[in-house]
Design an enzyme around this catalytic site. Sequence first.
Site, PDB file in Angstrom:
ATOM      1  N   ASP A 167       7.355  -9.666   8.954  1.00 55.94           N
ATOM      2  CA  ASP A 167       7.460  -8.720  10.057  1.00 55.94           C
ATOM      3  C   ASP A 167       8.899  -8.207  10.021  1.00 55.94           C
ATOM      4  O   ASP A 167       9.840  -8.951  10.316  1.00 55.94           O
ATOM      5  CB  ASP A 167       7.169  -9.431  11.378  1.00 55.94           C
ATOM      6  CG  ASP A 167       7.380  -8.548  12.600  1.00 55.94           C
ATOM      7  OD1 ASP A 167       7.855  -7.399  12.454  1.00 55.94           O
ATOM      8  OD2 ASP A 167       7.094  -9.017  13.722  1.00 55.94           O
ATOM      9  N   VAL A 168       9.081  -6.947   9.635  1.00 58.46           N
ATOM     10  CA  VAL A 168      10.435  -6.430   9.424  1.00 58.46           C
ATOM     11  C   VAL A 168      11.256  -6.382  10.704  1.00 58.46           C
ATOM     12  O   VAL A 168      12.480  -6.227  10.659  1.00 58.46           O
ATOM     13  CB  VAL A 168      10.413  -5.033   8.762  1.00 58.46           C
ATOM     14  CG1 VAL A 168       9.856  -5.118   7.350  1.00 58.46           C
ATOM     15  CG2 VAL A 168       9.648  -4.021   9.611  1.00 58.46           C
ATOM     16  N   ASP A 211       5.495  -7.530   3.495  1.00 53.67           N
ATOM     17  CA  ASP A 211       4.377  -6.821   4.119  1.00 53.67           C
ATOM     18  C   ASP A 211       3.615  -7.817   4.976  1.00 53.67           C
ATOM     19  O   ASP A 211       3.744  -9.032   4.799  1.00 53.67           O
ATOM     20  CB  ASP A 211       3.463  -6.229   3.029  1.00 53.67           C
ATOM     21  CG  ASP A 211       2.659  -5.032   3.504  1.00 53.67           C
ATOM     22  OD1 ASP A 211       1.821  -5.205   4.412  1.00 53.67           O
ATOM     23  OD2 ASP A 211       2.856  -3.916   2.978  1.00 53.67           O
ATOM     24  N   SER A 257       0.837  -1.201   0.000  1.00 53.80           N
ATOM     25  CA  SER A 257       0.000   0.000   0.000  1.00 53.80           C
ATOM     26  C   SER A 257       0.870   1.247   0.000  1.00 53.80           C
ATOM     27  O   SER A 257       2.082   1.184   0.245  1.00 53.80           O
ATOM     28  CB  SER A 257      -0.930   0.022   1.226  1.00 53.80           C
ATOM     29  OG  SER A 257      -0.165   0.072   2.420  1.00 53.80           O
ATOM     30  N   TYR A 293       7.693   9.149  16.543  1.00 58.95           N
ATOM     31  CA  TYR A 293       7.802   9.078  15.078  1.00 58.95           C
ATOM     32  C   TYR A 293       9.026   9.853  14.590  1.00 58.95           C
ATOM     33  O   TYR A 293       9.803   9.359  13.762  1.00 58.95           O
ATOM     34  CB  TYR A 293       6.522   9.634  14.457  1.00 58.95           C
ATOM     35  CG  TYR A 293       6.469   9.547  12.950  1.00 58.95           C
ATOM     36  CD1 TYR A 293       6.286   8.322  12.315  1.00 58.95           C
ATOM     37  CD2 TYR A 293       6.586  10.685  12.163  1.00 58.95           C
ATOM     38  CE1 TYR A 293       6.233   8.233  10.932  1.00 58.95           C
ATOM     39  CE2 TYR A 293       6.525  10.604  10.779  1.00 58.95           C
ATOM     40  CZ  TYR A 293       6.352   9.385  10.166  1.00 58.95           C
ATOM     41  OH  TYR A 293       6.299   9.300   8.789  1.00 58.95           O
TER      42      TYR A 293
END
Length: 256
Positions: free
Chosen positions: A60-61, A36, A15, A162
């Site tokens: 899952d990175v 992803d 996405s 973030y």
Amino acid sequence: MELADMKAVVTGGASGLGEATVRRIVEKGGQAAIFDLNSERSKKLIEELGRESVFYLQTDVTDAKQVEQNIAQVVERFGHINAVVNCAGIGTPGKVVAKNGPMPLEQFEKIIQINLIGSFNVIRVAAAAMRKNESNGNGERGVIISTASVAAFEGQIGQAAYSASKGGIVSMTLPIAREFAQYGIRVMAIAPGLMKTPMFDGLPEAAVESLSASVPFPARLGQPSEYAQLVESVAENVMLNGEVIRLDGAIRMQPK
């Protein structure tokens, strides 16, 4: 590196910015592996773009072993990897101290884990595979592009976690580029501003218009395709290395 020659891993490729990048690579004749967690969106994208050019590995990175196994599968499928575009990330806002008390530490840790450590995790494993590549005419064996944010430079109230995660991506770009220079692997980062990604889908139209008007020029949200266009430019220009490029229409974020 031409996109037609690209054998890429795109994290968050189902996405938003990642999907646009996958589309661009395939349109130009390259191949992409989507890392992803969203299997449904990934499979729809594969059906549209074709199984010869795209395949999906649920990833899952933040999982070291899973990333190692999945990179090995990509090498087996494509023969080699010569590009990584890190787009996986989350942006959950939260004040350090809100009305109900301090931010749960787990919230901060999760954002750092996915955005920063997840990017590093994929870089470390993919680069080890890239070192084995035959170099092209420019002596290049690979290119790595991570996604930072303008929040790395002008984080707003509620973006401490973030901003920290994206600031980490900015800060590690140059030292990794310096380390990988001996192997002919370039390392870059893109710092998008306000982009029309799924996180904007739930906002009222008035809010979207207000945010769009805050961009000096063009006075609109950026398009994921424009991010993908910059990925292509970075890939093609071998002198781009160890740098962070803002893609933001000259916006400078206000405190809130």
